[in-house]
Design a protein around this motif. Structure first.
Motif, short mmCIF file in Angstrom:
data_model
loop_
_atom_site.label_atom_id
_atom_site.label_comp_id
_atom_site.label_asym_id
_atom_site.label_seq_id
_atom_site.Cartn_x
_atom_site.Cartn_y
_atom_site.Cartn_z
N ARG A 1 22.07 -4.39 6.89
CA ARG A 1 22.06 -3.52 5.71
C ARG A 1 23.03 -4.02 4.65
O ARG A 1 22.74 -3.98 3.45
CB ARG A 1 22.40 -2.08 6.11
CG ARG A 1 21.30 -1.42 6.92
CD ARG A 1 21.69 -0.08 7.48
NE ARG A 1 21.86 0.93 6.45
CZ ARG A 1 21.81 2.23 6.68
NH1 ARG A 1 21.56 2.69 7.90
NH2 ARG A 1 21.98 3.08 5.70
N ASP B 1 21.93 8.85 4.26
CA ASP B 1 20.71 9.02 5.05
C ASP B 1 20.57 10.46 5.54
O ASP B 1 19.48 11.02 5.53
CB ASP B 1 20.72 8.08 6.27
CG ASP B 1 20.56 6.63 5.89
OD1 ASP B 1 19.65 6.32 5.09
OD2 ASP B 1 21.34 5.80 6.39
N GLY C 1 21.04 -1.96 11.72
CA GLY C 1 22.48 -1.79 11.82
C GLY C 1 23.24 -2.16 10.57
O GLY C 1 22.66 -2.46 9.51
N PHE C 2 24.54 -2.18 10.71
CA PHE C 2 25.44 -2.36 9.58
C PHE C 2 25.29 -3.71 8.88
O PHE C 2 25.15 -3.78 7.67
CB PHE C 2 26.90 -2.16 10.03
CG PHE C 2 27.89 -2.49 8.97
CD1 PHE C 2 28.08 -1.63 7.90
CD2 PHE C 2 28.63 -3.67 9.01
CE1 PHE C 2 28.99 -1.93 6.90
CE2 PHE C 2 29.54 -3.97 8.02
CZ PHE C 2 29.73 -3.10 6.96
N LYS D 1 21.91 5.02 13.60
CA LYS D 1 22.43 4.17 12.51
C LYS D 1 22.33 4.81 11.13
O LYS D 1 22.21 4.13 10.13
CB LYS D 1 21.71 2.80 12.48
CG LYS D 1 21.67 2.09 13.80
CD LYS D 1 23.04 1.66 14.23
CE LYS D 1 22.98 0.86 15.52
NZ LYS D 1 24.29 0.73 16.13
N ARG D 2 22.41 6.14 11.08
CA ARG D 2 22.28 6.84 9.80
C ARG D 2 23.65 7.09 9.18
O ARG D 2 24.57 7.53 9.83
CB ARG D 2 21.55 8.16 10.00
CG ARG D 2 20.11 7.94 10.43
CD ARG D 2 19.40 9.21 10.80
NE ARG D 2 19.16 10.01 9.61
CZ ARG D 2 18.97 11.32 9.65
NH1 ARG D 2 19.00 11.98 10.80
NH2 ARG D 2 18.74 11.98 8.54
N ALA D 3 23.75 6.80 7.87
CA ALA D 3 24.97 7.04 7.10
C ALA D 3 24.89 8.41 6.44
O ALA D 3 23.88 9.11 6.54
CB ALA D 3 25.13 5.94 6.05
N SER E 1 30.81 6.48 6.48
CA SER E 1 29.43 6.01 6.60
C SER E 1 29.34 4.69 7.36
O SER E 1 28.42 4.48 8.14
CB SER E 1 28.77 5.88 5.23
OG SER E 1 28.35 7.13 4.77
N PRO F 1 16.15 1.32 14.35
CA PRO F 1 17.02 1.44 13.18
C PRO F 1 17.78 0.15 12.91
O PRO F 1 18.12 -0.59 13.83
CB PRO F 1 17.97 2.57 13.56
CG PRO F 1 18.00 2.58 15.05
CD PRO F 1 16.63 2.11 15.48
N TYR G 1 16.34 7.02 7.13
CA TYR G 1 17.03 6.00 7.91
C TYR G 1 16.50 4.65 7.49
O TYR G 1 15.50 4.56 6.79
CB TYR G 1 16.88 6.24 9.42
CG TYR G 1 15.51 5.94 9.98
CD1 TYR G 1 15.29 4.85 10.81
CD2 TYR G 1 14.42 6.76 9.70
CE1 TYR G 1 14.04 4.58 11.35
CE2 TYR G 1 13.17 6.51 10.24
CZ TYR G 1 12.99 5.41 11.05
OH TYR G 1 11.75 5.15 11.56
N VAL H 1 27.11 4.14 10.73
CA VAL H 1 26.06 3.13 10.92
C VAL H 1 26.40 2.24 12.12
O VAL H 1 25.51 1.85 12.88
CB VAL H 1 25.85 2.30 9.64
CG1 VAL H 1 24.90 1.14 9.89
CG2 VAL H 1 25.31 3.18 8.52
N ARG I 1 26.70 5.29 15.49
CA ARG I 1 25.63 6.25 15.79
C ARG I 1 24.41 5.52 16.35
O ARG I 1 24.06 4.44 15.88
CB ARG I 1 25.20 7.03 14.54
CG ARG I 1 26.18 8.11 14.12
CD ARG I 1 25.69 8.77 12.84
NE ARG I 1 24.40 9.39 12.99
CZ ARG I 1 24.19 10.69 13.07
NH1 ARG I 1 25.20 11.52 13.02
NH2 ARG I 1 22.97 11.17 13.18
#
Length: 145
Positions: free
Chosen positions: A12, A125, A8-9, A120-122, A110, A6, A131, A114, A117
């Motif tokens: 993204r 998501d 990360g913040f 990394k799901r908001a 969210s 996944p 994801y 991210v 978690r």
């Protein structure tokens, strides 16, 4: 759940920033061509171009937007399937509606999701069962080999 690598913040956020620049320039060029001004104060085409870009482009391009592709990440369904229009409408429209109705509090939640978690799901998501991943879609892996 089929969540691998996944994103990360920060990656993204950079992808979202790149997408924002692309959408803004597109809107500016469009309004400059039609109205002679790069941006109009009373109305922009963000209401039209934004949803088309954020909903349809990932559907047509294996979960990528231009910003996500530049960063090497993409949107994927948790079950590994290709994102469809319904999935993207849930993710973008319903997700943004929740962010707006909570006056931004859900955005802050969210961000923490991210960051902290493991998957990394908001919130958006979780709503759409998606994801953001570094993994390439299987369709492209098979084409390259």
């Amino acid at each position: 759940m089929n969540i691998d690598t996944p994103a990360g913040f920060w990656i993204r956020l950079v992808a979202l920033f790149v997408d924002g620049i692309i959408v803004s320039i597109t809107i500016g060029l469009f309004t400059a061509t039609i109205y002679g001004q790069f941006f109009l104060e009373e109305y922009t085409f963000l209401e039209v171009i934004g949803p088309i870009y954020y909903v349809l482009l990932p559907v047509l391009w294996y979960g990528y937007t231009l910003g996500k592709r530049a960063m090497g990440i993409r949107i994927s369904r948790v079950d590994g399937g290709k994102v469809g229009v319904g999935t993207m409408l849930l993710r973008e429209i319903v997700g943004n509606l929740i962010y707006g109705l909570t006056i931004g509090i859900a955005i802050i939640v969210s961000i923490f999701m991210v960051v902290f978690r493991e998957d990394k799901r908001a919130i958006h998501d979780l709503i759409a069962n998606t994801y953001v991943t570094y993994s390439e879609p299987e369709e492209l892996r098979y084409k390259e080999n």
